[in-house]
Design a protein around this motif. Structure first.
Motif, PDB file in Angstrom:
ATOM      1  N   VAL A  63       0.873  -1.169   0.000  1.00 51.74           N
ATOM      2  CA  VAL A  63       0.000   0.000   0.000  1.00 51.74           C
ATOM      3  C   VAL A  63       0.908   1.215   0.000  1.00 51.74           C
ATOM      4  O   VAL A  63       1.883   1.259   0.754  1.00 51.74           O
ATOM      5  N   ASN A  64       0.625   2.178  -0.840  1.00 51.97           N
ATOM      6  CA  ASN A  64       1.384   3.425  -0.855  1.00 51.97           C
ATOM      7  C   ASN A  64       0.624   4.470  -0.049  1.00 51.97           C
ATOM      8  O   ASN A  64      -0.535   4.751  -0.331  1.00 51.97           O
ATOM      9  N   ALA A  65       1.282   4.995   0.972  1.00 52.24           N
ATOM     10  CA  ALA A  65       0.671   6.001   1.838  1.00 52.24           C
ATOM     11  C   ALA A  65       1.271   7.365   1.528  1.00 52.24           C
ATOM     12  O   ALA A  65       2.456   7.471   1.235  1.00 52.24           O
ATOM     13  N   PRO A  70       5.768   8.139  11.157  1.00 53.51           N
ATOM     14  CA  PRO A  70       5.086   8.237  12.457  1.00 53.51           C
ATOM     15  C   PRO A  70       3.564   8.298  12.340  1.00 53.51           C
ATOM     16  O   PRO A  70       2.862   7.651  13.123  1.00 53.51           O
ATOM     17  N   GLU A  71       3.056   9.028  11.362  1.00 54.22           N
ATOM     18  CA  GLU A  71       1.605   9.124  11.187  1.00 54.22           C
ATOM     19  C   GLU A  71       1.015   7.775  10.776  1.00 54.22           C
ATOM     20  O   GLU A  71      -0.028   7.350  11.287  1.00 54.22           O
ATOM     21  N   LYS A 113       9.719  10.993  17.015  1.00 51.85           N
ATOM     22  CA  LYS A 113       8.325  10.840  16.574  1.00 51.85           C
ATOM     23  C   LYS A 113       7.938   9.375  16.458  1.00 51.85           C
ATOM     24  O   LYS A 113       6.806   8.996  16.780  1.00 51.85           O
ATOM     25  N   ILE A 114       8.862   8.541  15.990  1.00 51.99           N
ATOM     26  CA  ILE A 114       8.569   7.106  15.881  1.00 51.99           C
ATOM     27  C   ILE A 114       8.328   6.516  17.259  1.00 51.99           C
ATOM     28  O   ILE A 114       7.350   5.790  17.473  1.00 51.99           O
ATOM     29  N   VAL A 115       9.189   6.830  18.213  1.00 52.07           N
ATOM     30  CA  VAL A 115       9.011   6.321  19.576  1.00 52.07           C
ATOM     31  C   VAL A 115       7.668   6.797  20.133  1.00 52.07           C
ATOM     32  O   VAL A 115       6.940   6.030  20.766  1.00 52.07           O
ATOM     33  N   THR A 149       5.915   4.609   2.600  1.00 59.17           N
ATOM     34  CA  THR A 149       5.708   6.025   2.899  1.00 59.17           C
ATOM     35  C   THR A 149       6.704   6.869   2.099  1.00 59.17           C
ATOM     36  O   THR A 149       7.681   6.331   1.575  1.00 59.17           O
ATOM     37  N   PRO A 150       6.510   8.173   2.046  1.00 56.97           N
ATOM     38  CA  PRO A 150       7.493   9.038   1.385  1.00 56.97           C
ATOM     39  C   PRO A 150       8.670   9.422   2.287  1.00 56.97           C
ATOM     40  O   PRO A 150       9.521  10.218   1.886  1.00 56.97           O
ATOM     41  N   THR A 151       8.760   8.857   3.484  1.00 63.28           N
ATOM     42  CA  THR A 151       9.848   9.176   4.414  1.00 63.28           C
ATOM     43  C   THR A 151      11.177   8.855   3.746  1.00 63.28           C
ATOM     44  O   THR A 151      11.429   7.717   3.364  1.00 63.28           O
TER      45      THR A 151
END
Length: 192
Positions: A63-65, A70-71, A113-115, A149-151
């Motif tokens: 799936v492309n988000a 984090p979101e 943010k991940i934590v 994700t685009p991260t």
């Protein structure tokens, strides 16, 4: 029919077709919700950074988000908490902790943010290659959901191995010990 009547009919048709298709567009959240409810014990979910490789093996769904890790991670945890039949074992890459902000600007903030998006779950660190190997090994028998994700920061993918939500490792250990004792009792009983 007059020009105005034909023009009105064309506009109304275009609007009804346009409005009809707008409701059918599937978002990444819809895809995640649909797939998370289908996953169970031993399935994996990977919230992947932008360069994570695409896989073409059966059983790996992608799936492309259009949201950062984090979101997406927060969204996935919320979806998993609704299902209650599975809970995640969280893996972070060992490399993410070692990447310096000087070489990957923004990594320090992303780590925080991940934590924060882990919903209080503890994580285990493994090197990324080991995690990819575990995921690919699991895929031989079980499904994997990759949410790309685009991260654009290295080694920031988060790996979730799904465990039963209503049965924990301690309960499993007690069950296995009880079964082992019952077997031993049968083996050691004297023959009448």
């Amino acid at each position: 029919m007059s020009f105005l009547g034909r023009f009105t009919a064309i506009i109304l048709t275009a609007l009804s077709v346009g409005c009809g298709t707008m409701g059918h567009q599937k978002t990444w959240q819809d895809s995640v919700n649909n797939q998370v409810h289908q996953l169970g014990y031993r399935n994996w979910i990977v919230i992947a950074e932008a360069s994570f490789p695409a896989h073409n093996r059966p059983g790996i769904r992608q799936v492309n988000a259009d949201a950062e890790i984090p979101e997406v991670l927060d969204y996935v945890f919320n979806a998993l908490e609704e299902t209650q039949h599975v809970k995640p074992h969280v893996y972070l890459t060992r490399e993410m902790r070692a990447v310096e902000n000087d070489f990957a600007p923004g990594i320090n903030e992303l780590r925080k943010k991940i934590v924060g998006a882990l919903h209080g779950h503890e994580s285990t660190e493994l090197d990324q290659q080991s995690l990819v190997t575990l995921m690919e090994s699991a895929n031989q028998n079980f499904d994997v959901l990759v949410i790309r994700t685009p991260t654009a920061l290295p080694y920031t993918s988060v790996f979730l191995e799904l465990q039963p939500g209503y049965w924990d490792a301690e309960s499993e250990d007690r069950l296995r010990e009880r079964i082992r004792r019952e077997r031993m009792d049968r083996v050691t009983r004297p023959i009448p």
